[in-house]
Design an enzyme around this catalytic site. Structure first.
Site, mmCIF file in Angstrom:
data_model
loop_
_atom_site.group_PDB
_atom_site.id
_atom_site.type_symbol
_atom_site.label_atom_id
_atom_site.label_comp_id
_atom_site.label_asym_id
_atom_site.label_seq_id
_atom_site.Cartn_x
_atom_site.Cartn_y
_atom_site.Cartn_z
ATOM 1 N N CYS A 130 0.813 -1.216 0.000
ATOM 2 C CA CYS A 130 0.000 0.000 0.000
ATOM 3 C C CYS A 130 0.847 1.266 0.000
ATOM 4 O O CYS A 130 0.332 2.356 -0.288
ATOM 5 C CB CYS A 130 -0.933 0.009 1.210
ATOM 6 S SG CYS A 130 -2.148 -1.335 1.184
ATOM 7 N N ARG A 172 -29.719 11.346 12.789
ATOM 8 C CA ARG A 172 -30.940 11.998 13.282
ATOM 9 C C ARG A 172 -31.768 12.577 12.145
ATOM 10 O O ARG A 172 -32.962 12.808 12.317
ATOM 11 C CB ARG A 172 -30.566 13.097 14.283
ATOM 12 C CG ARG A 172 -30.022 12.571 15.607
ATOM 13 C CD ARG A 172 -29.555 13.691 16.491
ATOM 14 N NE ARG A 172 -30.633 14.597 16.839
ATOM 15 C CZ ARG A 172 -30.452 15.727 17.515
ATOM 16 N NH1 ARG A 172 -29.235 16.077 17.914
ATOM 17 N NH2 ARG A 172 -31.473 16.505 17.806
#
Length: 439
Positions: free
Chosen positions: A42, A436
């Site tokens: 990586c 929410r």
């Protein structure tokens, strides 16, 4: 016990070290096709881009360290060509070795489609240290016109790093957008950043082939829509498991060619295990095996395989599909399932998204954070999430990954007790604020 491991990187050496620690009588042989052990794949784009200065920084332990310090017969340039499962022998060119228990950790290789003239000089893939060396050598001395084929995570990391190194960059992508594992609402931010940094985006381009000069160097990429002049091509369109040598063994493979394993990393063959980029992974959200080759999975699966091989049973508890990477000053992260993946599974779901400050809105260092959440329409169980921003992305992605691992609902997210102080967070974390908004 005579243990043989095929592959000397993340999965293979994680397993080998468990055998060293848990079986004092272990006779361990590791057969590595290349010349490097335990290196950070990586990190290769960042070596090409100059952020990592030396090759040595990418190597965690070399073969000699495993031999001297841990007593492992760590062999390099030993490519396995076949396995005789009846006689329990691993076979390669000029060698043959028997095993009591075998781990296949042969990894994956970059995929290059059968495009016209894909043999031309100057066409590269990036998976190994020698791959990176070739690209670095080719980039020396002058500003190059570089074509990156593929707009996934590796393609974006390569494009960023060669762009930052001063080269002119074009991304060719067959789809209508980059980063197809993100939803469209999120990838618009990635497109804007690429254009802002001077990268040319050519989307909806199917590659036909390449043209070259009299010396065999690539000079252009031919697509269904245009001819793109180039000095160098880097192909980043995915990988395929290194399992071709398993023909005629009877081992079970999935549609990608990855080895099917159970939760103990066992294959269908007695005393044969598999782990890492050549194997499947159990997905906790879908309750199915999938193929998502990442270094985090390889290390975990290798560790589990090693423990099971030496008689210390341990279950691999699975993945939720968490990924994170950098694209210039943006952090791109996702975990769980995207909208497209959920639709393919036929789940009834809803999405909610928001643009919020990553810390308290009145605090002077706040930066915008884009969040998108997917959840089950009936049960409100969280199914996935995506995050893009310059700060605070990794924290929210990892919190959501933990929630997904434990099957939490959107209400559970709201009720989490998360840290608050204006330089670090709002009273309601942005993840909670987003949750929410569904009601």
């Amino acid at each position: 016990m005579n243990y043989v491991i095929i592959g000397g990187d993340a999965a293979g050496m994680s397993a080998a070290m468990q055998l060293v620690r848990n079986d004092a009588q272990a006779d361990i042989t590791v057969l590595e096709k290349g010349e490097y052990y335990s290196y950070a794949q990586c990190g290769l784009p960042y070596w090409i881009g100059g952020d990592i200065e030396k090759e040595e920084k990418l190597v965690a332990r070399d073969a000699e360290t495993y031999r001297i310090k841990h007593g492992i017969d760590a062999r390099t340039e030993h490519e396995v060509t076949s396995i005789n499962v009846d006689e329990k022998r691993v076979i390669g060119k000029n060698f043959e070795i028997g095993y009591d228990k075998l781990l296949i950790a042969s990894g994956a290789r970059p995929f290059v489609p059968d495009w016209d003239n894909n043999h031309l000089k100057g066409i590269y893939t990036l998976k190994t240290i020698p791959d990176a060396k070739k690209i670095i050598q080719r980039l020396k001395g002058k500003r190059r016109n570089i074509t990156v084929i593929g707009g996934g995570s590796i393609g974006l990391e390569i494009a960023e790093n060669v762009c930052k190194a001063g080269h002119k960059v074009r991304i060719l992508e067959r789809s209508a957008r980059l980063a197809m594992n993100f939803d469209k609402e999120m990838t618009d931010h990635i497109h804007e950043k690429a254009i802002e940094e001077g990268i040319q985006l050519d989307l909806n381009h199917d590659i036909i082939g390449f043209e070259g000069d009299e010396e065999g160097n690539v000079t252009s990429v031919i697509t269904n829509l245009s001819t793109c002049e180039t000095d160098l091509v880097i192909v980043a369109v995915g990988v395929r498991p290194n399992t071709d040598f398993l023909t005629d063994t009877g081992i079970h493979l999935d549609k990608h060619g990855a080895i099917k394993v159970n939760r103990y990393m066992e294959t269908n063959l007695k005393d044969v295990y598999a782990a890492g980029d050549c194997a499947t992974q159990y997905h906790r959200i879908t309750n199915k095996d999938t193929y998502l080759p990442l270094g985090t999975h390889a290390n975990k699966q290798g560790r589990i395989a090693g423990l099971n091989m030496c008689g210390k049973p341990r279950v691999f508890k699975g993945i939720v599909g968490t990924q994170i990477y950098q694209f210039f000053d943006l952090t791109l992260a996702r975990t769980g399932l995207s909208s497209r993946e959920i639709e393919e599974l036929g789940y009834a779901y809803k999405c909610v998204q928001a643009r919020l400050p990553h810390v308290a809105a009145y605090y002077p260092t706040h930066e915008p954070l884009f969040i998108r959440l997917q959840y089950n329409e009936k049960t409100e169980e969280v199914l996935g999430g995506q995050f893009i921003g310059t700060k605070g992305v990794d924290k929210r992605c990892d919190v959501l990954a933990t929630a997904l691992y434990h099957g939490m609902t959107m209400q559970d997210l709201e009720e989490l007790d998360l840290g608050y102080s204006p330089p670090f967070n709002s009273v309601w974390d942005p993840l909670q604020q987003t949750a929410r908004r569904r009601s």
